[in-house]
Design a protein around this motif. Structure first.
Motif, PDB file in Angstrom:
ATOM      1  N   GLY A 183      17.333   1.386  36.319  1.00  0.00           N
ATOM      2  CA  GLY A 183      18.335   2.355  36.735  1.00  0.00           C
ATOM      3  C   GLY A 183      18.549   3.425  35.675  1.00  0.00           C
ATOM      4  N   LEU A 184      19.000   4.605  36.118  1.00  0.00           N
ATOM      5  CA  LEU A 184      19.148   5.761  35.231  1.00  0.00           C
ATOM      6  C   LEU A 184      20.555   6.325  35.420  1.00  0.00           C
ATOM      7  CD1 LEU A 184      15.694   7.240  36.267  1.00  0.00           C
ATOM      8  CD2 LEU A 184      16.176   6.131  34.077  1.00  0.00           C
ATOM      9  N   VAL A 185      21.421   6.052  34.460  1.00  0.00           N
ATOM     10  CA  VAL A 185      22.830   6.435  34.601  1.00  0.00           C
ATOM     11  C   VAL A 185      23.126   7.652  33.729  1.00  0.00           C
ATOM     12  CG1 VAL A 185      25.231   5.708  34.359  1.00  0.00           C
ATOM     13  CG2 VAL A 185      23.488   4.048  35.085  1.00  0.00           C
ATOM     14  N   ALA A 186      23.525   8.738  34.376  1.00  0.00           N
ATOM     15  CA  ALA A 186      23.830   9.988  33.671  1.00  0.00           C
ATOM     16  C   ALA A 186      25.330  10.233  33.689  1.00  0.00           C
ATOM     17  CB  ALA A 186      23.122  11.158  34.338  1.00  0.00           C
ATOM     18  N   THR A 187      25.808  10.825  32.620  1.00  0.00           N
ATOM     19  CA  THR A 187      27.206  11.207  32.536  1.00  0.00           C
ATOM     20  C   THR A 187      27.366  12.639  33.035  1.00  0.00           C
ATOM     21  OG1 THR A 187      27.530   9.748  30.658  1.00  0.00           O
ATOM     22  CG2 THR A 187      29.094  11.566  30.890  1.00  0.00           C
ATOM     23  N   ALA A 188      28.381  12.874  33.862  1.00  0.00           N
ATOM     24  CA  ALA A 188      28.707  14.253  34.251  1.00  0.00           C
ATOM     25  C   ALA A 188      30.218  14.390  34.300  1.00  0.00           C
ATOM     26  CB  ALA A 188      28.094  14.608  35.603  1.00  0.00           C
ATOM     27  N   SER A 189      30.696  15.505  33.804  1.00  0.00           N
ATOM     28  CA  SER A 189      32.130  15.742  33.644  1.00  0.00           C
ATOM     29  C   SER A 189      32.729  16.373  34.889  1.00  0.00           C
ATOM     30  CB  SER A 189      32.347  16.674  32.452  1.00  0.00           C
ATOM     31  OG  SER A 189      33.684  17.130  32.413  1.00  0.00           O
ATOM     32  N   THR A 190      33.865  15.828  35.328  1.00  0.00           N
ATOM     33  CA  THR A 190      34.552  16.415  36.480  1.00  0.00           C
ATOM     34  C   THR A 190      35.437  17.592  36.060  1.00  0.00           C
ATOM     35  OG1 THR A 190      36.311  14.796  36.179  1.00  0.00           O
ATOM     36  CG2 THR A 190      34.609  14.262  37.780  1.00  0.00           C
ATOM     37  N   THR A 191      35.670  17.730  34.760  1.00  0.00           N
ATOM     38  CA  THR A 191      36.531  18.817  34.287  1.00  0.00           C
ATOM     39  C   THR A 191      35.742  20.102  34.070  1.00  0.00           C
ATOM     40  OG1 THR A 191      37.946  17.171  33.228  1.00  0.00           O
ATOM     41  CG2 THR A 191      38.203  19.448  32.487  1.00  0.00           C
ATOM     42  N   PHE A 192      34.496  19.973  33.626  1.00  0.00           N
ATOM     43  CA  PHE A 192      33.737  21.164  33.239  1.00  0.00           C
ATOM     44  C   PHE A 192      32.487  21.396  34.068  1.00  0.00           C
ATOM     45  CE2 PHE A 192      36.139  19.950  29.413  1.00  0.00           C
ATOM     46  CZ  PHE A 192      36.958  21.067  29.370  1.00  0.00           C
ATOM     47  N   ASP A 193      32.447  20.805  35.260  1.00  0.00           N
ATOM     48  CA  ASP A 193      31.304  21.091  36.125  1.00  0.00           C
ATOM     49  C   ASP A 193      31.815  21.296  37.546  1.00  0.00           C
ATOM     50  OD1 ASP A 193      28.613  21.463  36.932  1.00  0.00           O
ATOM     51  OD2 ASP A 193      27.928  19.937  35.525  1.00  0.00           O
ATOM     52  N   GLN A 194      30.904  21.653  38.434  1.00  0.00           N
ATOM     53  CA  GLN A 194      31.238  21.940  39.822  1.00  0.00           C
ATOM     54  C   GLN A 194      30.695  20.825  40.706  1.00  0.00           C
ATOM     55  OE1 GLN A 194      32.737  24.575  41.335  1.00  0.00           O
ATOM     56  NE2 GLN A 194      33.226  25.688  39.446  1.00  0.00           N
ATOM     57  N   PRO A 195      31.479  20.371  41.695  1.00  0.00           N
ATOM     58  CA  PRO A 195      31.008  19.243  42.515  1.00  0.00           C
ATOM     59  C   PRO A 195      29.700  19.527  43.259  1.00  0.00           C
ATOM     60  CG  PRO A 195      33.124  20.126  43.330  1.00  0.00           C
ATOM     61  CD  PRO A 195      32.862  20.764  42.009  1.00  0.00           C
ATOM     62  N   TYR A 196      29.466  20.783  43.659  1.00  0.00           N
ATOM     63  CA  TYR A 196      28.204  21.066  44.367  1.00  0.00           C
ATOM     64  C   TYR A 196      27.011  20.839  43.439  1.00  0.00           C
ATOM     65  CZ  TYR A 196      25.426  23.024  48.206  1.00  0.00           C
ATOM     66  OH  TYR A 196      24.536  23.186  49.239  1.00  0.00           O
ATOM     67  N   HIS A 197      27.135  21.288  42.190  1.00  0.00           N
ATOM     68  CA  HIS A 197      26.061  21.061  41.213  1.00  0.00           C
ATOM     69  C   HIS A 197      25.866  19.566  40.938  1.00  0.00           C
ATOM     70  CE1 HIS A 197      25.366  25.195  40.251  1.00  0.00           C
ATOM     71  NE2 HIS A 197      26.467  25.397  39.566  1.00  0.00           N
ATOM     72  N   VAL A 198      26.973  18.881  40.718  1.00  0.00           N
ATOM     73  CA  VAL A 198      26.888  17.462  40.354  1.00  0.00           C
ATOM     74  C   VAL A 198      26.297  16.658  41.515  1.00  0.00           C
ATOM     75  CG1 VAL A 198      28.278  15.411  39.835  1.00  0.00           C
ATOM     76  CG2 VAL A 198      28.693  17.563  38.606  1.00  0.00           C
ATOM     77  N   ALA A 199      26.762  16.939  42.727  1.00  0.00           N
ATOM     78  CA  ALA A 199      26.235  16.227  43.899  1.00  0.00           C
ATOM     79  C   ALA A 199      24.736  16.468  44.048  1.00  0.00           C
ATOM     80  CB  ALA A 199      26.971  16.680  45.165  1.00  0.00           C
ATOM     81  N   ARG A 200      24.312  17.694  43.849  1.00  0.00           N
ATOM     82  CA  ARG A 200      22.883  18.020  43.990  1.00  0.00           C
ATOM     83  C   ARG A 200      22.030  17.304  42.965  1.00  0.00           C
ATOM     84  NH1 ARG A 200      20.722  23.755  43.357  1.00  0.00           N
ATOM     85  NH2 ARG A 200      18.976  23.123  44.652  1.00  0.00           N
ATOM     86  N   ARG A 201      22.475  17.365  41.703  1.00  0.00           N
ATOM     87  CA  ARG A 201      21.625  16.805  40.648  1.00  0.00           C
ATOM     88  C   ARG A 201      21.473  15.292  40.804  1.00  0.00           C
ATOM     89  NH1 ARG A 201      23.790  21.088  37.377  1.00  0.00           N
ATOM     90  NH2 ARG A 201      25.460  19.771  36.608  1.00  0.00           N
ATOM     91  N   PHE A 202      22.590  14.598  41.117  1.00  0.00           N
ATOM     92  CA  PHE A 202      22.464  13.151  41.287  1.00  0.00           C
ATOM     93  C   PHE A 202      21.655  12.815  42.535  1.00  0.00           C
ATOM     94  CE2 PHE A 202      25.993  12.847  38.245  1.00  0.00           C
ATOM     95  CZ  PHE A 202      25.480  11.857  37.424  1.00  0.00           C
ATOM     96  N   ALA A 203      21.849  13.558  43.615  1.00  0.00           N
ATOM     97  CA  ALA A 203      21.059  13.293  44.827  1.00  0.00           C
ATOM     98  C   ALA A 203      19.582  13.507  44.530  1.00  0.00           C
ATOM     99  CB  ALA A 203      21.522  14.199  45.966  1.00  0.00           C
ATOM    100  N   SER A 204      19.283  14.581  43.801  1.00  0.00           N
ATOM    101  CA  SER A 204      17.896  14.890  43.483  1.00  0.00           C
ATOM    102  C   SER A 204      17.292  13.805  42.584  1.00  0.00           C
ATOM    103  CB  SER A 204      17.841  16.270  42.801  1.00  0.00           C
ATOM    104  OG  SER A 204      16.525  16.743  42.702  1.00  0.00           O
ATOM    105  N   LEU A 205      18.042  13.389  41.553  1.00  0.00           N
ATOM    106  CA  LEU A 205      17.553  12.317  40.670  1.00  0.00           C
ATOM    107  C   LEU A 205      17.365  11.022  41.458  1.00  0.00           C
ATOM    108  CD1 LEU A 205      16.857  11.238  37.832  1.00  0.00           C
ATOM    109  CD2 LEU A 205      19.304  10.857  37.458  1.00  0.00           C
ATOM    110  N   ASP A 206      18.258  10.756  42.404  1.00  0.00           N
ATOM    111  CA  ASP A 206      18.128   9.536  43.205  1.00  0.00           C
ATOM    112  C   ASP A 206      16.859   9.584  44.061  1.00  0.00           C
ATOM    113  OD1 ASP A 206      19.570   7.031  43.480  1.00  0.00           O
ATOM    114  OD2 ASP A 206      19.882   7.553  45.582  1.00  0.00           O
TER     115      ASP A 206
END
Lengths: 441, 441
Positions: A96-119
């Motif tokens: 498994g590959l667990v990445a940290t992403a901040s909810t304070t300094f990022d945008q949910p569309y970006h975060v959702a995309r990157r994790f979906a893409s990595l998955d």
């Protein structure tokens, strides 16, 4: 062996060692934290040992330290989590590959995309370590003068989670037909427009990525504050925490597991994995000596500052090579001080050694032989102190090799750890079910 | 063979084909756009053919199309650029990796980190395609109700570029000493705090990543508007453009190269690579038939809408199988209409075929044998229409295999393309120098 009776093991890999003397240990790769070839070899060894996950913490700034500590720190620069984990995804197959992403300094569309893409790229091995980012220096890198309040960060985090998980469900699992004859690529009726309008966030959707193989990447949380524990109970599937000892671990375990039922979840829907610093020797004494050797590589000036903080008392005038002198008691630092005193007594450490312990790594540690450590871990598991551990390596590569070559086989011999991956996704490794799509059932 | 006399070749890979019928072509991978194993094989073939770069366009929304077009589009979902290119970085060794990142909907600290990290992981192969994002649907995914004005986007883009390039220079190239004996990891005097305070952005720095191997990842720009051309002249090292023919290419080339001197740059500091759709046959006629076959896979309902737009006139009532009827002239669409009429005359196409051309891919195309296409490309190079091309493949894998197996060897035979990579970085491939650090010389 059923899932509940086995340990889950993650590897804490950013920095590759949290111990500030790690890069100076004999045989260590001084640049391990920032050398892709080394990190690739670590990931492949951890996978061969059947670890559940490779875990990347993150910082959104150069850490603010006094210059004497800063110049000695191997943690100043490191890879960005998504680029590193994606690069590892194509040279590993199961871990498994667990990445940290901040909810304070990022945008949910970006975060959702990157994790979906990595998955997708990894075949269902992504996990999201949700952090709200407490470091005030991070705010300065994102246009703010001050850090956002703790409570406000958690309010946004909760809404951010809802948006990201909603975006992951933009498409039904069977939306993509790809019928060459009819020319129909997908069914728009199986695409959901989220149209989220909340107090903190406004996001229309849909995400431009098919639903992740895991439905949702695994949700990881590390906060131990009251709102952090509640967010974990509501959203997390893995909690990464830092109890100091078994009693602390059991208290935290009982608290967080206890909150699950109140929010309609089962105890097994969330795994608790404390950070564990592991030093292995052929004898217990050899392991202790390795740790003392490692601690001795921490510079005294920065070490004594860490001890002063732990004591709540300036320790810079103490004789470094004598035992800790008596210190007047204050209210501000009772817990910290009693821990230092306990440690000084148990291990018979001098002021210098105590300082270097606090300047190096002072959290939960297992120091012994593969046999004694496996025994201790079994106690944690059986007494509900944890569901496994997030392993912190003392130095690399040797400290990692010791865990992989000595401890893991001993855990396997005792039936405490898997000998083969039973599934292909991180959810499979953790014994977590694949969530239903919120919008298409 | 000196750099100026050879072509540079990029591969336009998101979507893997821009042609809307691509996924239905006989032998095509219907899921090529979203299948990592396929994309990895494409990248490795392109590297074996010594391509300069693998280029990922990007969209921050599901593209807004009428539902009949949408359900037939293979472009709806695709990987996120950084996760995909990072995954490719560890399974390739030389080919450049160009990712798109938006200056309107992202933060410079994030963008600087991800490109620096990709550059380190790939050993100096990263490029940043700077876009300001024109799609109004993207704004809705990032909390806005309307798209930011074009001019305002370009003002922010220019400042964003300064911040990102400043962050990349946070550390001198020799800042990291890693002296195990003294315990000094790096020299804080070789770390620069940017402390940027501009009209659009406030970013303190430093970046928490060592200076990228290339100094700066290669800067790519695709805008063709007046502010887009000026931004390119000031900042870009590669311009990705879409002239329709050689005359258009030469005009754009002269304009952008002409702007360089005014901003203190040399003509060779920027390479111009138009998009080129390439269909190869054993004869010219076979290539034309392949293209007609491919176009025929575009659904007529969505195709006719594209033709109507190009004509500035509703074409839905025309007889699909007859030649284009006379159309009353309007001012609104002179250029578009004259292009359609020229195409109808040159290739003798029916209304249906014209519609399917516009619904498929109507930009610059080279359709012929490896020999005729190499000849045409040489003319573009010699007449200063371009410095090479960004190749758009008609369908995958066959259309890519044809370029790699037939066209590239012919270009190499003529001395128009490298037979081996001469360097290791994307800058090396493009003949671009490594920029000095702004703060440490």
């Amino acid at each position: 062996m059923s899932d509940t009776r086995q340990l889950h093991l993650g590897a804490f890999m950013r920095p590759v060692s949290l111990h500030t003397g790690a890069w100076r240990y004999p045989g260590a790769y001084a640049d391990a934290n920032f050398n892709f070839a080394h990190i690739k070899s670590f990931a492949q060894k951890l996978e061969a040992a059947k670890f559940d996950a490779f875990f990347m913490a993150d910082h959104l700034a150069v850490l603010n330290m006094p210059v004497e500590a800063l110049r000695r720190s191997h943690t100043v620069t490191s890879f960005e989590p998504f680029t590193l984990l994606s690069a590892l995804a194509s040279v590993t197959e199961r871990i498994g590959l667990v990445a940290t992403a901040s909810t304070t300094f990022d945008q949910p569309y970006h975060v959702a995309r990157r994790f979906a893409s990595l998955d997708h790229i990894s075949g269902g091995r992504a996990g999201w370590n949700i952090v709200t980012t407490a470091n005030p220096d991070a705010a300065l890198n994102f246009g703010l003068d001050d850090m956002v309040d703790h409570d406000e960060r958690y309010v946004r985090a909760r809404e951010f989670f809802d948006v990201v998980t909603g975006l992951w469900d933009s498409f039904a699992d069977d939306a993509f037909i790809r019928d060459v004859d009819s020319g129909i690529f997908f069914d728009p009726e199986k695409m959901h427009v989220l149209d989220h309008k909340g107090p903190e966030l406004k996001v229309r959707g849909p995400l431009n990525i098919a639903r992740p193989p895991q439905g949702r990447p695994v949700i990881v949380q590390a906060g131990q504050s009251e709102p952090g524990r509640q967010l974990a109970a509501e959203t997390a599937e893995v909690v990464f925490c830092s109890p100091r000892d078994l009693a602390g671990g059991k208290a935290l375990y009982a608290d967080i597991k206890g909150r699950l039922e109140a929010v309609g979840r089962k105890r097994n829907d969330l795994k608790i994995l404390p950070a564990a610093f592991i030093v292995i020797g052929d004898t217990v004494e050899e392991a202790r000596q390795k740790r003392l050797k490692l601690d001795s590589l921490v510079h005294y000036d920065s070490a004594i500052a860490s001890l002063s903080i732990a004591l709540g008392h300036d320790a810079s005038g103490f004789d470094p090579d004598a035992p800790l002198p008596p210190i007047p008691e204050t209210n501000a630092s009772k817990t910290g001080r009693s821990q230092v005193l306990k440690l000084a007594e148990e291990e018979g450490l001098t002021v210098r050694q105590l300082a270097q312990r606090y300047g190096g790594y002072a959290g939960l540690a297992f120091v012994g032989t593969a046999d004694t450590i496996a025994e201790e871990m079994a106690v944690w598991l059986n007494e509900e102190g944890s569901d496994g551990f997030n392993v912190v390596f003392p130095y690399l590569p040797d400290g990692l090799d010791d865990v992989v070559d000595k401890l893991v086989p001993e855990l396997q011999r005792r039936g405490l750890f898997r000998t083969e991956y039973e599934g292909t996704t991180l959810r499979d490794h953790l014994g977590l079910s694949r969530p239903e799509n919120k919008f298409f059932r």
